[in-house]
Design a protein around this motif. Structure first.
Motif, mmCIF file in Angstrom:
data_model
loop_
_atom_site.group_PDB
_atom_site.id
_atom_site.type_symbol
_atom_site.label_atom_id
_atom_site.label_comp_id
_atom_site.label_asym_id
_atom_site.label_seq_id
_atom_site.Cartn_x
_atom_site.Cartn_y
_atom_site.Cartn_z
ATOM 1 N N GLY A 11 0.795 -1.227 0.000
ATOM 2 C CA GLY A 11 0.000 0.000 0.000
ATOM 3 C C GLY A 11 0.825 1.274 0.000
ATOM 4 N N GLN A 12 2.112 1.157 0.213
ATOM 5 C CA GLN A 12 2.971 2.342 0.240
ATOM 6 C C GLN A 12 3.224 2.839 -1.185
ATOM 7 O OE1 GLN A 12 6.511 1.844 2.586
ATOM 8 N NE2 GLN A 12 7.194 3.937 2.213
ATOM 9 N N VAL A 13 3.238 4.159 -1.338
ATOM 10 C CA VAL A 13 3.555 4.763 -2.630
ATOM 11 C C VAL A 13 5.056 5.025 -2.655
ATOM 12 C CG1 VAL A 13 3.138 6.680 -4.218
ATOM 13 C CG2 VAL A 13 1.270 5.803 -2.797
ATOM 14 N N VAL A 14 5.698 4.531 -3.710
ATOM 15 C CA VAL A 14 7.146 4.671 -3.861
ATOM 16 C C VAL A 14 7.449 5.214 -5.247
ATOM 17 C CG1 VAL A 14 7.761 2.866 -2.200
ATOM 18 C CG2 VAL A 14 7.312 2.246 -4.581
ATOM 19 N N LYS A 15 8.680 5.678 -5.418
ATOM 20 C CA LYS A 15 9.129 6.133 -6.737
ATOM 21 C C LYS A 15 10.463 5.479 -7.035
ATOM 22 C CE LYS A 15 11.123 10.346 -4.803
ATOM 23 N NZ LYS A 15 11.112 11.801 -4.831
ATOM 24 N N HIS A 16 10.759 5.374 -8.319
ATOM 25 C CA HIS A 16 12.018 4.768 -8.733
ATOM 26 C C HIS A 16 13.144 5.767 -8.535
ATOM 27 C CE1 HIS A 16 15.030 2.664 -11.129
ATOM 28 N NE2 HIS A 16 14.270 1.581 -10.986
ATOM 29 N N ASP A 51 19.617 -10.809 -3.611
ATOM 30 C CA ASP A 51 19.396 -11.091 -2.192
ATOM 31 C C ASP A 51 18.810 -9.901 -1.440
ATOM 32 O OD1 ASP A 51 21.636 -9.490 -2.281
ATOM 33 O OD2 ASP A 51 22.683 -10.578 -0.709
ATOM 34 N N GLN A 52 17.823 -9.284 -2.029
ATOM 35 C CA GLN A 52 17.137 -8.157 -1.406
ATOM 36 C C GLN A 52 15.662 -8.260 -1.760
ATOM 37 O OE1 GLN A 52 17.837 -4.292 -3.349
ATOM 38 N NE2 GLN A 52 18.923 -5.418 -4.949
ATOM 39 N N VAL A 67 2.394 -2.710 -14.625
ATOM 40 C CA VAL A 67 2.889 -3.426 -13.455
ATOM 41 C C VAL A 67 4.410 -3.450 -13.551
ATOM 42 C CG1 VAL A 67 2.986 -5.676 -12.324
ATOM 43 C CG2 VAL A 67 0.803 -4.814 -13.176
ATOM 44 N N ALA A 68 5.077 -3.158 -12.439
ATOM 45 C CA ALA A 68 6.540 -3.145 -12.413
ATOM 46 C C ALA A 68 7.045 -4.077 -11.313
ATOM 47 C CB ALA A 68 7.048 -1.731 -12.175
ATOM 48 N N TYR A 69 8.263 -4.555 -11.498
ATOM 49 C CA TYR A 69 8.948 -5.415 -10.521
ATOM 50 C C TYR A 69 10.287 -4.737 -10.255
ATOM 51 C CZ TYR A 69 10.431 -9.862 -8.378
ATOM 52 O OH TYR A 69 10.834 -10.840 -7.513
ATOM 53 N N VAL A 70 10.480 -4.249 -9.029
ATOM 54 C CA VAL A 70 11.615 -3.368 -8.749
ATOM 55 C C VAL A 70 12.341 -3.797 -7.477
ATOM 56 C CG1 VAL A 70 12.313 -0.963 -8.441
ATOM 57 C CG2 VAL A 70 10.256 -1.479 -9.755
ATOM 58 N N SER A 71 13.665 -3.751 -7.538
ATOM 59 C CA SER A 71 14.488 -4.072 -6.367
ATOM 60 C C SER A 71 14.399 -2.955 -5.336
ATOM 61 C CB SER A 71 15.946 -4.262 -6.785
ATOM 62 O OG SER A 71 16.469 -3.048 -7.295
ATOM 63 N N GLU A 72 14.569 -3.327 -4.093
ATOM 64 C CA GLU A 72 14.513 -2.351 -3.011
ATOM 65 C C GLU A 72 15.530 -1.225 -3.192
ATOM 66 O OE1 GLU A 72 13.412 -3.343 1.198
ATOM 67 O OE2 GLU A 72 15.573 -3.054 1.425
ATOM 68 N N GLN A 73 16.735 -1.556 -3.665
ATOM 69 C CA GLN A 73 17.780 -0.547 -3.807
ATOM 70 C C GLN A 73 17.401 0.552 -4.798
ATOM 71 O OE1 GLN A 73 20.732 -3.357 -5.386
ATOM 72 N NE2 GLN A 73 21.086 -1.954 -7.075
ATOM 73 N N ASN A 74 16.415 0.290 -5.651
ATOM 74 C CA ASN A 74 16.007 1.279 -6.650
ATOM 75 C C ASN A 74 14.731 2.025 -6.295
ATOM 76 O OD1 ASN A 74 18.132 1.150 -8.536
ATOM 77 N ND2 ASN A 74 17.379 -0.817 -9.231
ATOM 78 N N LEU A 75 14.268 1.875 -5.066
ATOM 79 C CA LEU A 75 13.043 2.563 -4.657
ATOM 80 C C LEU A 75 13.312 3.581 -3.560
ATOM 81 C CD1 LEU A 75 10.452 -0.355 -4.586
ATOM 82 C CD2 LEU A 75 10.695 1.446 -6.308
#
Length: 111
Positions: A11-16, A51-52, A67-75
């Motif tokens: 539910g959190q809004v994030v950006k790349h 590993d993240q 729909v996007a699939y994104v690593s934590e390091q890029n958010l």
């Protein structure tokens, strides 16, 4: 592989961090869970480690929704307070509160 605790929540809004898109998180994988082919298509110099946590987003950019699939390091957290554009998938899964936060609809919560 060492599993890390997810930094962002459903539910959190994030950006790349690099590309101009943002979205609402609807699922989290504790580690990479896509295909090897998908991962290898990312240029080696920016390819994230597996590993993240990886996040599934109902994403939007200036032109479209997807729909996007994104690593934590890029958010990064999106602190604009702006709603994500109307999207049937978001409306089906979430309700946006008066505070601007997206919360799972009761029908989508696990028991």
């Amino acid at each position: 592989m060492k599993t890390r605790v997810a930094k962002f929540g459903i539910g959190q809004v994030v950006k790349h961090r690099i590309y101009p898109f943002r979205g609402v998180i609807y699922d989290v994988d504790p580690v990479f869970a896509n295909t090897e082919e998908w991962w290898r298509q990312i240029p080696a110099e920016v390819r994230p480690s597996k590993d993240q946590p990886f996040y599934h987003l109902f994403a939007e950019n200036a032109e479209t929704q997807y729909v996007a699939y994104v690593s934590e390091q890029n958010l990064l957290p999106d602190e604009s307070g702006e709603p994500v554009r109307a999207n049937p998938q978001i409306d089906e899964m979430f309700v946006r509160g008066d505070d601007g936060a997206y919360r799972m609809r009761m029908a989508h919560r696990s028991s």
